[in-house]
Design an enzyme around this catalytic site. Structure first.
Site, mmCIF file in Angstrom:
data_model
loop_
_atom_site.group_PDB
_atom_site.id
_atom_site.type_symbol
_atom_site.label_atom_id
_atom_site.label_comp_id
_atom_site.label_asym_id
_atom_site.label_seq_id
_atom_site.Cartn_x
_atom_site.Cartn_y
_atom_site.Cartn_z
ATOM 1 N N CYS A 1 -8.883 -38.334 21.678
ATOM 2 C CA CYS A 1 -7.952 -38.071 22.785
ATOM 3 C C CYS A 1 -7.492 -36.612 22.680
ATOM 4 O O CYS A 1 -7.125 -36.147 21.603
ATOM 5 C CB CYS A 1 -6.754 -39.013 22.711
ATOM 6 S SG CYS A 1 -7.230 -40.745 22.844
ATOM 7 N N CYS B 1 5.813 -47.792 11.646
ATOM 8 C CA CYS B 1 4.573 -47.472 12.332
ATOM 9 C C CYS B 1 3.539 -47.177 11.241
ATOM 10 O O CYS B 1 3.720 -46.254 10.458
ATOM 11 C CB CYS B 1 4.818 -46.240 13.210
ATOM 12 S SG CYS B 1 3.348 -45.574 13.975
ATOM 13 N N CYS C 1 2.178 -38.831 15.582
ATOM 14 C CA CYS C 1 0.831 -39.049 15.081
ATOM 15 C C CYS C 1 0.134 -37.903 14.375
ATOM 16 O O CYS C 1 -0.361 -36.973 14.999
ATOM 17 C CB CYS C 1 -0.053 -39.430 16.242
ATOM 18 S SG CYS C 1 0.710 -40.633 17.248
ATOM 19 N N CYS D 1 -3.982 -35.554 21.185
ATOM 20 C CA CYS D 1 -3.534 -36.214 19.952
ATOM 21 C C CYS D 1 -3.952 -35.439 18.707
ATOM 22 O O CYS D 1 -5.105 -35.066 18.543
ATOM 23 C CB CYS D 1 -4.090 -37.631 19.900
ATOM 24 S SG CYS D 1 -3.638 -38.514 18.398
ATOM 25 N N GLU E 1 -0.149 -41.475 6.990
ATOM 26 C CA GLU E 1 1.290 -41.424 7.247
ATOM 27 C C GLU E 1 1.829 -42.785 7.663
ATOM 28 O O GLU E 1 1.112 -43.605 8.226
ATOM 29 C CB GLU E 1 1.573 -40.480 8.412
ATOM 30 C CG GLU E 1 1.020 -39.114 8.228
ATOM 31 C CD GLU E 1 1.190 -38.254 9.477
ATOM 32 O OE1 GLU E 1 0.708 -37.127 9.465
ATOM 33 O OE2 GLU E 1 1.790 -38.713 10.456
ATOM 34 N N CYS F 1 -9.607 -40.233 12.965
ATOM 35 C CA CYS F 1 -9.822 -41.101 14.136
ATOM 36 C C CYS F 1 -10.963 -40.516 14.960
ATOM 37 O O CYS F 1 -11.078 -39.307 15.112
ATOM 38 C CB CYS F 1 -8.548 -41.148 14.974
ATOM 39 S SG CYS F 1 -8.684 -42.186 16.455
HETATM 40 N N1 SAH Z 1 -5.346 -45.325 18.629
HETATM 41 C C1 SAH Z 1 -4.291 -46.180 19.066
HETATM 42 C C2 SAH Z 1 -3.052 -46.137 18.198
HETATM 43 C C3 SAH Z 1 -2.600 -44.826 17.610
HETATM 44 S S1 SAH Z 1 -1.898 -43.611 18.672
HETATM 45 C C4 SAH Z 1 -3.966 -45.894 20.516
HETATM 46 O O1 SAH Z 1 -4.590 -45.038 21.101
HETATM 47 O O2 SAH Z 1 -3.136 -46.584 21.076
HETATM 48 C C5 SAH Z 1 -0.319 -44.210 19.154
HETATM 49 C C6 SAH Z 1 0.164 -43.682 20.479
HETATM 50 O O3 SAH Z 1 0.664 -42.321 20.375
HETATM 51 C C7 SAH Z 1 -0.921 -43.616 21.538
HETATM 52 O O4 SAH Z 1 -0.416 -44.088 22.752
HETATM 53 C C8 SAH Z 1 -1.231 -42.146 21.580
HETATM 54 O O5 SAH Z 1 -1.865 -41.802 22.778
HETATM 55 C C9 SAH Z 1 0.150 -41.540 21.432
HETATM 56 N N2 SAH Z 1 0.189 -40.124 21.067
HETATM 57 C C10 SAH Z 1 -0.744 -39.395 20.439
HETATM 58 N N3 SAH Z 1 -0.344 -38.124 20.281
HETATM 59 C C11 SAH Z 1 0.901 -38.036 20.799
HETATM 60 C C12 SAH Z 1 1.854 -36.983 20.924
HETATM 61 N N4 SAH Z 1 1.610 -35.771 20.462
HETATM 62 N N5 SAH Z 1 3.032 -37.256 21.526
HETATM 63 C C13 SAH Z 1 3.291 -38.518 21.962
HETATM 64 N N6 SAH Z 1 2.454 -39.542 21.866
HETATM 65 C C14 SAH Z 1 1.253 -39.314 21.297
#
Ligand code: SAH
Length: 340
Positions: free
Chosen positions: A113, A102, A330, A116, A89, A109
């Site tokens: 987390c 973005c 994401c 996520c 995406e 990945c």
């Molecule tokens: N892996 C990298 C970049 C991709 S995620 C990182 O961890 O920074 C980009 C950002 O979106 C990260 O801060 C992640 O924690 C956040 N994120 C993931 N899922 C989300 C959600 N459902 N709502 C808001 N932010 C989210």
């Protein structure tokens, strides 16, 4: 065969030299690719036929396939299909200061987390620099805009694909290419310490964002498995070293999860953790997804959290919301498409 967008200007210069041709053709070809935006090598005018044939033989110029696009007032979200049918995406956001995109850096990945969506699917492979460049070119073409800002915050962990993301940055930053200023480029990481160290010596003034999401090791390890390997006790000193060496400013991303990391005590701990560090906290209202039980914090709680940081003189902003209606967070577009 490889994509032509995989090459930096210097790679292209070497290519021409090694094929007994002039180095300056590299700049010309960059111009065809990034200014004139050719769709086929046949459109190239000023390069010798033999070299062009050789180029066609060694490289392809084919675009990514746009599978789906969803639009809201100030955001367009794209689902792309790669040549091996994997899906990624990219999101275009219209700000008052310009257009930002973005981009994704991996298919899936491995960081896991808990909150996520992207991490629900394990890493399948890294994206090539060309596939990241392509996301920009295609979104620009489809949306008829010029993108001025790039954030590597889509699907994937950029510092788990260091070689390709640094190459990508070199390509899009080049004055003969897309000319995206390094200060307009942001890499976001969950905190892969060895790569943050390497990044200190990367000779481009690119912004770094750290996904923090918790103010202490117990909670952070619970939310983000990477913290077990690279805990705050090592991450924070590493970031201080980064700041000292680069003279830049950090962004700390903090997704607010209702009842999990959004209490006043967490805000106080966070203020303590970041005291004296040149950076600011970007509070992110959580984008809820149907598969994950976390909920978004109440607006009042977000304000309380914000106030505590402010009072403790920590720079703080609340992220403006983009496209929660069209599942812009994401990995959500991809996973919805797969369910359908
Ligand atoms: N892996 C990298 C970049 C991709 S995620 C990182 O961890 O920074 C980009 C950002 O979106 C990260 O801060 C992640 O924690 C956040 N994120 C993931 N899922 C989300 C959600 N459902 N709502 C808001 N932010 C989210």
């Amino acid at each position: 065969m490889e994509s032509i967008y995989q090459l930096r200007l210097s790679d292209l210069e070497n290519y021409f030299l090694s094929h007994d041709d002039k180095k300056f053709h590299a700049v010309q070809l960059f111009d065809w690719l990034y200014k004139k935006r050719i769709k086929s090598f046949d459109e190239v005018k000023n390069i010798k036929k033999e070299t062009l044939e050789q180029l066609k033989h060694d490289y392809f110029i084919t675009p990514l396939n746009i599978l789906k696009k969803e639009e809201d007032q100030d955001v367009s979200k794209y689902l792309f299909e790669l040549s091996d049918e994997e899906k990624i995406e990219a999101v275009l956001m219209r700000h008052d200061y310009g257009m930002s995109i973005c981009v994704s850096s991996q298919v899936g990945c491995n960081m896991g987390c808990k909150f996520c969506e992207s991490g629900r699917r394990k890493k399948v492979r890294n994206l090539k620099a060309s596939e990241m460049v392509r996301q920009i070119l295609q979104v620009e073409e489809d949306s008829k805009v010029r993108i001025s800002h790039v954030v590597i915050m889509g699907i994937g962990e950029p510092f788990d694909n260091y070689e390709e993301i640094t190459k990508f940055i070199e390509i899009i930053n080049h004055p003969k290419g897309l000319q995206i200023g390094s200060r307009h480029i942001t890499v976001s990481t969950c905190g892969v310490i060895p790569k943050i160290k390497e990044f200190m010596n990367f000779p481009y003034q690119v912004n770094l964002a750290i996904s923090l999401h918790a103010p202490n090791d117990a909670l952070r390890s619970h939310l983000m498995p990477i913290n077990k390997r690279y805990p705050l006790s090592e991450l924070i000193p590493c970031l201080k070293e980064y700041l000292k060496k680069t003279n830049r400013r950090l962004t700390f991303e903090y997704v607010l999860l209702k009842g999990v990391n959004d209490q006043e005590e967490h805000a106080r701990q966070l203020a303590n953790l970041l005291k004296g560090i040149n950076g600011y906290v970007n509070l992110i209202p959580y984008n809820e997804t149907s598969h994950i039980e976390y909920k978004r914090s109440e607006p009042l709680q977000i304000m309380k959290f914000y106030d505590i940081l402010k009072k403790n003189r920590i720079g703080v902003t609340i992220r403006r919301e983009f496209g929660s209606k069209i599942s812009a967070a994401c990995g959500q577009l991809r996973s919805r498409k797969e369910e359908v």
